[in-house]
Design a protein around this motif. Structure first.
Motif, PDB file in Angstrom:
ATOM      1  N   UNK A  41     -11.231 -35.097   3.666  1.00  0.00           N
ATOM      2  CA  UNK A  41     -11.698 -36.318   3.013  1.00  0.00           C
ATOM      3  C   UNK A  41     -12.923 -36.062   2.141  1.00  0.00           C
ATOM      4  N   UNK A  42     -13.331 -34.806   1.983  1.00  0.00           N
ATOM      5  CA  UNK A  42     -14.484 -34.473   1.163  1.00  0.00           C
ATOM      6  C   UNK A  42     -15.808 -34.578   1.893  1.00  0.00           C
ATOM      7  N   UNK A  43     -15.788 -35.080   3.125  1.00  0.00           N
ATOM      8  CA  UNK A  43     -17.016 -35.197   3.917  1.00  0.00           C
ATOM      9  C   UNK A  43     -16.924 -34.332   5.167  1.00  0.00           C
ATOM     10  N   UNK A  44     -15.811 -34.442   5.877  1.00  0.00           N
ATOM     11  CA  UNK A  44     -15.591 -33.652   7.089  1.00  0.00           C
ATOM     12  C   UNK A  44     -14.759 -32.425   6.736  1.00  0.00           C
TER      13      UNK A  44
ATOM     14  N   UNK B 251      -7.895 -33.602  11.589  1.00  0.00           N
ATOM     15  CA  UNK B 251      -7.407 -32.957  10.372  1.00  0.00           C
ATOM     16  C   UNK B 251      -5.894 -33.091  10.273  1.00  0.00           C
ATOM     17  N   UNK B 252      -5.426 -33.597   9.145  1.00  0.00           N
ATOM     18  CA  UNK B 252      -4.000 -33.638   8.832  1.00  0.00           C
ATOM     19  C   UNK B 252      -3.732 -32.499   7.856  1.00  0.00           C
ATOM     20  N   UNK B 253      -3.150 -31.408   8.339  1.00  0.00           N
ATOM     21  CA  UNK B 253      -2.934 -30.236   7.483  1.00  0.00           C
ATOM     22  C   UNK B 253      -1.930 -30.514   6.368  1.00  0.00           C
ATOM     23  N   UNK B 254      -1.234 -31.627   6.423  1.00  0.00           N
ATOM     24  CA  UNK B 254      -0.300 -31.997   5.361  1.00  0.00           C
ATOM     25  C   UNK B 254      -0.959 -32.870   4.293  1.00  0.00           C
TER      26      UNK B 254
END
Length: 195
Positions: free
Chosen positions: A1-4, A56-59
């Motif tokens: 998400x650009x933060x985590x 985390x969604x690796x997709x």
């Protein structure tokens, strides 16, 4: 998400009691550290290594951050792998930042579960670009679209929502910005320079 962000489990099983200097290494002893191969060869990173990370969604990976690992075994500057071993690089840089040269980032075997549509020439939708500090910047996108503006350090500066016939305006201080633009049917990134 650009933060985590989530770190790949980097491993360097190269001995770390004597500093390597301008010599080859056994690449099978290194994993998830960019630059493990000689110039001209890329270093693969497999998202499967991160698939069990909570949150985390690796997709749906949209951002990549590269962290500089100093290749010196000097205790003052050494970077460590996931097992606590010092990263021993044959071209050591005994100071706080090694200045790793990154040529490119690419995606191999990528999937797009949310099928991103192309909304045309991004540059023509953000103007002026470059802009002058304090100048109104126009972003032409469909009504209901969202624009996240990040500074060069990756910090979210502002979030904009398009409600005015698809045109957003904003004023930003001098700097380089990255725009994450989401419409109902597409997602793309753009760079904005404010002088």
């Amino acid at each position: 998400d650009g933060i985590n962000f989530f770190r790949f489990p980097a491993v360097s099983d190269i001995e770390d009691t004597t500093q390597l200097v301008m010599q080859g290494i056994d690449c099978s002893l290194v994993n998830n550290l960019a630059g493990k191969y000689v110039a001209g060869y890329g270093t693969p990173f497999d998202l499967e290594d991160l698939k069990n990370q909570f949150g985390l969604d690796v997709n749906d990976v949209r951002y990549v951050r590269v962290i500089d690992a100093v290749g010196s075994i000097n205790d003052l500057y050494a970077s460590h792998d996931i097992n606590g071993h010092k990263v021993n690089d044959p071209w050591p840089t005994p100071f706080a930042s090694s200045g790793f040269d990154l040529d490119a980032v690419g995606v191999i075997n990528g999937t797009s579960p949310n099928a991103i549509a192309n909304i045309g020439d991004v540059d023509s939708k953000i103007y002026p670009n470059p802009a002058v500090a304090g100048q109104t910047i126009h972003i032409d996108i469909p009504t209901g679209s969202k624009v996240d503006v990040f500074n060069i350090s990756g910090q979210l500066i502002t979030e904009l929502l398009s409600t005015n016939n698809g045109q957003l305006t904003t004023k930003l201080p001098e700097g380089i910005y990255f725009l994450n633009i989401e419409t109902a049917s597409s997602h793309f990134n753009a760079k904005l320079v404010v002088e």
